[in-house]
Motif scaffolding. Structure first.
Motif, mmCIF file in Angstrom:
data_model
loop_
_atom_site.group_PDB
_atom_site.id
_atom_site.type_symbol
_atom_site.label_atom_id
_atom_site.label_comp_id
_atom_site.label_asym_id
_atom_site.label_seq_id
_atom_site.Cartn_x
_atom_site.Cartn_y
_atom_site.Cartn_z
ATOM 1 N N GLN A 163 -4.340 7.782 -7.523
ATOM 2 C CA GLN A 163 -3.683 6.478 -7.631
ATOM 3 C C GLN A 163 -4.118 5.725 -8.896
ATOM 4 O O GLN A 163 -3.826 4.536 -9.033
ATOM 5 C CB GLN A 163 -4.019 5.632 -6.393
ATOM 6 C CG GLN A 163 -3.506 6.206 -5.087
ATOM 7 C CD GLN A 163 -1.990 6.224 -5.037
ATOM 8 O OE1 GLN A 163 -1.331 5.392 -5.649
ATOM 9 N NE2 GLN A 163 -1.422 7.172 -4.311
ATOM 10 N N ARG A 166 -1.370 3.927 -10.990
ATOM 11 C CA ARG A 166 -0.789 2.789 -10.285
ATOM 12 C C ARG A 166 -1.776 1.620 -10.216
ATOM 13 O O ARG A 166 -1.379 0.453 -10.368
ATOM 14 C CB ARG A 166 -0.377 3.206 -8.874
ATOM 15 C CG ARG A 166 0.373 2.096 -8.140
ATOM 16 C CD ARG A 166 0.790 2.491 -6.753
ATOM 17 N NE ARG A 166 1.390 1.354 -6.061
ATOM 18 C CZ ARG A 166 1.609 1.293 -4.765
ATOM 19 N NH1 ARG A 166 1.300 2.331 -3.996
ATOM 20 N NH2 ARG A 166 2.145 0.217 -4.220
ATOM 21 N N ARG A 170 -1.123 -1.961 -11.762
ATOM 22 C CA ARG A 170 -1.109 -3.095 -10.841
ATOM 23 C C ARG A 170 -2.115 -4.174 -11.248
ATOM 24 O O ARG A 170 -1.882 -5.366 -11.097
ATOM 25 C CB ARG A 170 -1.431 -2.567 -9.436
ATOM 26 C CG ARG A 170 -1.460 -3.616 -8.340
ATOM 27 C CD ARG A 170 -0.064 -4.171 -8.063
ATOM 28 N NE ARG A 170 -0.100 -5.062 -6.926
ATOM 29 C CZ ARG A 170 -0.629 -6.279 -6.956
ATOM 30 N NH1 ARG A 170 -1.152 -6.736 -8.073
ATOM 31 N NH2 ARG A 170 -0.625 -7.041 -5.880
ATOM 32 N N GLU A 204 -4.111 2.828 3.854
ATOM 33 C CA GLU A 204 -4.814 1.565 3.645
ATOM 34 C C GLU A 204 -4.883 1.220 2.163
ATOM 35 O O GLU A 204 -4.722 0.062 1.767
ATOM 36 C CB GLU A 204 -6.217 1.644 4.244
ATOM 37 C CG GLU A 204 -7.082 0.411 4.039
ATOM 38 C CD GLU A 204 -6.532 -0.834 4.719
ATOM 39 O OE1 GLU A 204 -6.913 -1.945 4.297
ATOM 40 O OE2 GLU A 204 -5.719 -0.700 5.663
ATOM 41 N N GLN A 206 -2.681 2.173 -0.109
ATOM 42 C CA GLN A 206 -1.325 1.778 -0.493
ATOM 43 C C GLN A 206 -1.051 0.339 -0.062
ATOM 44 O O GLN A 206 -0.418 -0.440 -0.795
ATOM 45 C CB GLN A 206 -0.302 2.725 0.149
ATOM 46 C CG GLN A 206 -0.405 4.178 -0.272
ATOM 47 C CD GLN A 206 0.124 4.408 -1.675
ATOM 48 O OE1 GLN A 206 0.560 3.483 -2.356
ATOM 49 N NE2 GLN A 206 0.061 5.651 -2.129
ATOM 50 N N ARG A 207 -1.541 -0.023 1.126
ATOM 51 C CA ARG A 207 -1.331 -1.389 1.607
ATOM 52 C C ARG A 207 -2.028 -2.387 0.685
ATOM 53 O O ARG A 207 -1.472 -3.433 0.339
ATOM 54 C CB ARG A 207 -1.882 -1.524 3.029
ATOM 55 C CG ARG A 207 -1.605 -2.890 3.689
ATOM 56 C CD ARG A 207 -2.441 -3.087 4.933
ATOM 57 N NE ARG A 207 -3.842 -3.222 4.593
ATOM 58 C CZ ARG A 207 -4.392 -4.351 4.144
ATOM 59 N NH1 ARG A 207 -3.646 -5.439 3.969
ATOM 60 N NH2 ARG A 207 -5.675 -4.411 3.874
ATOM 61 N N LEU A 209 -2.674 -2.069 -2.446
ATOM 62 C CA LEU A 209 -1.968 -2.138 -3.722
ATOM 63 C C LEU A 209 -0.658 -2.910 -3.612
ATOM 64 O O LEU A 209 -0.169 -3.443 -4.614
ATOM 65 C CB LEU A 209 -1.691 -0.727 -4.245
ATOM 66 C CG LEU A 209 -2.900 0.007 -4.834
ATOM 67 C CD1 LEU A 209 -2.551 1.476 -5.078
ATOM 68 C CD2 LEU A 209 -3.341 -0.648 -6.125
ATOM 69 N N SER A 210 -0.088 -2.968 -2.422
ATOM 70 C CA SER A 210 1.212 -3.622 -2.261
ATOM 71 C C SER A 210 1.107 -5.121 -2.031
ATOM 72 O O SER A 210 2.118 -5.819 -2.037
ATOM 73 C CB SER A 210 1.963 -2.992 -1.079
ATOM 74 O OG SER A 210 1.291 -3.256 0.149
ATOM 75 N N LEU A 211 -0.112 -5.617 -1.813
ATOM 76 C CA LEU A 211 -0.263 -7.046 -1.565
ATOM 77 C C LEU A 211 0.151 -7.830 -2.800
ATOM 78 O O LEU A 211 -0.053 -7.404 -3.938
ATOM 79 C CB LEU A 211 -1.716 -7.374 -1.209
ATOM 80 C CG LEU A 211 -2.223 -6.811 0.127
ATOM 81 C CD1 LEU A 211 -3.694 -7.139 0.292
ATOM 82 C CD2 LEU A 211 -1.412 -7.384 1.287
ATOM 83 N N ALA A 212 0.731 -9.007 -2.577
ATOM 84 C CA ALA A 212 1.172 -9.847 -3.689
ATOM 85 C C ALA A 212 -0.030 -10.256 -4.533
ATOM 86 O O ALA A 212 -1.092 -10.561 -3.999
ATOM 87 C CB ALA A 212 1.883 -11.090 -3.158
#
Length: 485
Positions: A163, A166, A170, A204, A206-207, A209-212
């Motif tokens: 990752q 990414r 990010r 977890e 991925q979650r 990394l997806s947070l605003a």
């Protein structure tokens, strides 16, 4: 003192490495090279059965015979692993001529690189080196680390590696990315990997990394007391703050050993004050704390001793409070405590010192503001933060206020550091004694009956200098205190 080695992890995949020697030691080195993807070229009159097998399998090349410099053509590194000192030296000399790095097994003087003890967890590698001077110590430390680090660390490295692009996309800013990792490593992902729940761990991550993204916030300033110099006196909280810092604003007298414990890539800015030479104004220190904190940085204000003992920590917190900058305070061991302890001087004693006074007397103005009648009282210890300036005035005012001129003192120069010196005498001779021993700043003055114990309870560094009992009163105090202790 030996020169520090430059730590280096070499990518040897597909690269030729010469190993001179065909015995058991050479076999171990070849095995490690094969594990790293290197192309070992072994030169020796004969080989162990295992090396012979690898030759037959085409995994290594073998040049039969005695060493000649031509063996070093077109290789990246060379390892001498023979039991013949003359051959090993010839290999080292030839490598030096070719500007090749060479390791001579069990001979640090001939080696230009060392092969460290290694703890390996997948792509995670921890190398431990003694510089070739004590390999068994490095191996002992490796065994300790082996018990602390389980296989999940390798899995974590692999997961983060997949990752990596990414994560960097990010969190392009270094400070923000580091804080993401700090939160991640303190969260559920490592635990899930230890529980062999790889898919849940990846989910977890991925979650997370997806947070605003969070809106930029003001940073924080942490006042950290660095103690008087010995890095072993740092607290755990001080180490944590120093390793989380983006910016370190440090005093001039913070020791190199303490600074070496801080995060390597933190920005370090000296903001020290000096009676001689360049000094940073307190207003400029305030401005720098504010600038970096408003840029979202974690700022450590690193001070010698303790921030709240003649360190102007209160002024700095008042400034930060007035500008709505969050702050923390990590206490440090102040010079009075450390200098006394490292000199074998108890600041208090049941029979002879029921009080301790911490005093600063750096200049004439501060000397004029002191309560000399209170300072001249008996049965107390004075710890005077004054360097070496104003000693004559200090002595005269204290004697004029009624303190006996025969009271013993100890001047502690570079307290707790390797260069610590302890100079003893009596108050009457304080200025002359300091001059005769050329006492330099940083130095702390301890005054009182308990300082007579500096000679009898000495335990750190060189023995105290000066007269252990220059007067009858000082000698009697030392004798009485020694019996009581």
């Amino acid at each position: 003192m030996s020169t520090a080695l430059f730590p280096l992890f070499a990518d040897l995949r597909g690269r030729a490495v010469r190993v001179v020697g065909g015995g058991a030691v050479a076999e171990r080195k070849v095995e490690a090279l094969l594990h790293a993807g290197a192309l070992p070229r072994v030169g020796a009159p004969a080989l162990t059965p295992r090396l012979d097998q690898w030759v037959a399998e085409g995994r290594i090349q073998w040049t039969a015979g005695e060493f000649i410099p031509a063996w070093l053509d077109a290789v990246w590194l060379v390892i001498a692993a023979t039991d013949d000192p003359a051959v090993n030296r010839a290999v080292a000399d030839a490598a030096e001529s070719c500007r090749l790095l060479a390791n001579v097994v069990d001979d640090a003087e001939l080696s230009s690189f060392q092969v460290p003890a290694l703890v390996e967890r997948g792509a995670l590698q921890i190398a431990i080196s003694s510089g070739g001077h004590a390999p068994m110590v490095a191996r002992h430390i490796r065994r300790q680390l082996e018990t602390l680090l389980d296989a999940s660390w390798g899995e974590l490295i692999a997961l983060l590696g997949r990752q990596r692009t990414r994560i960097r996309t990010r969190f392009p800013e270094m400070g923000e990315r580091r804080r993401f990792f700090e939160n991640l490593l303190a969260g559920a992902v490592p635990r899930l990997l230890r529980q062999h729940q790889g898919q849940a761990a990846e989910a977890e991550l991925q979650r997370a990394l997806s947070l605003a993204p969070r809106a930029p916030t003001v940073g924080i300033v942490t006042l950290v007391g660095a103690g008087p110099g010995d890095a072993g006196l740092l607290t755990l909280n001080a180490l944590r703050a120093m390793n989380e810092a983006d910016v370190i604003l440090h005093d001039r007298l913070v020791s190199a050993e303490v600074l070496a414990m801080a995060r390597r890539d933190a920005t370090r800015i000296e903001v020290g004050k000096s009676a001689k030479g360049h000094s940073t104004r307190q207003e400029d220190i305030h401005a720098q704390m504010l600038e970096h904190a408003r840029a979202g940085k974690r700022v450590v204000r690193l001070k010698g001793g303790d921030s709240f003992v003649f360190g102007r920590g209160g002024e700095e917190l008042e400034f930060l409070k007035a500008h709505d900058v969050p702050f923390e305070v990590v206490p440090g061991i102040t010079a009075a405590l450390a200098c006394a302890a490292y000199s074998g001087i108890p600041l208090t004693h049941r029979d002879h010192a029921q009080a301790v006074r911490l005093v600063t007397a750096h200049c004439k103005d501060s000397l004029d503001t002191l309560d000399w009648q209170a300072l001249a009282q008996e049965r107390q210890t004075l710890a005077v933060y004054m360097g070496v300036a104003g000693l004559e005035t200090f002595r005269d005012k204290l004697i004029a206020a009624g303190r006996t001129p025969h009271i013993p003192f100890a001047l502690v120069e570079n307290g707790s550091r390797r260069t610590q010196r302890v100079i003893t005498g009596t108050l009457a001779d304080l200025p002359q004694t300091a001059r005769s021993f050329d006492v330099q700043s940083p130095a702390l003055l301890l005054l009182g009956e308990v300082t007579a114990l500096a000679h009898t309870l000495h335990w750190y560094g060189d023995a105290p200098l000066g007269d252990a009992a220059s007067t009858h009163e000082s000698n009697a105090a030392a004798h009485t205190l020694s019996r009581a202790a």
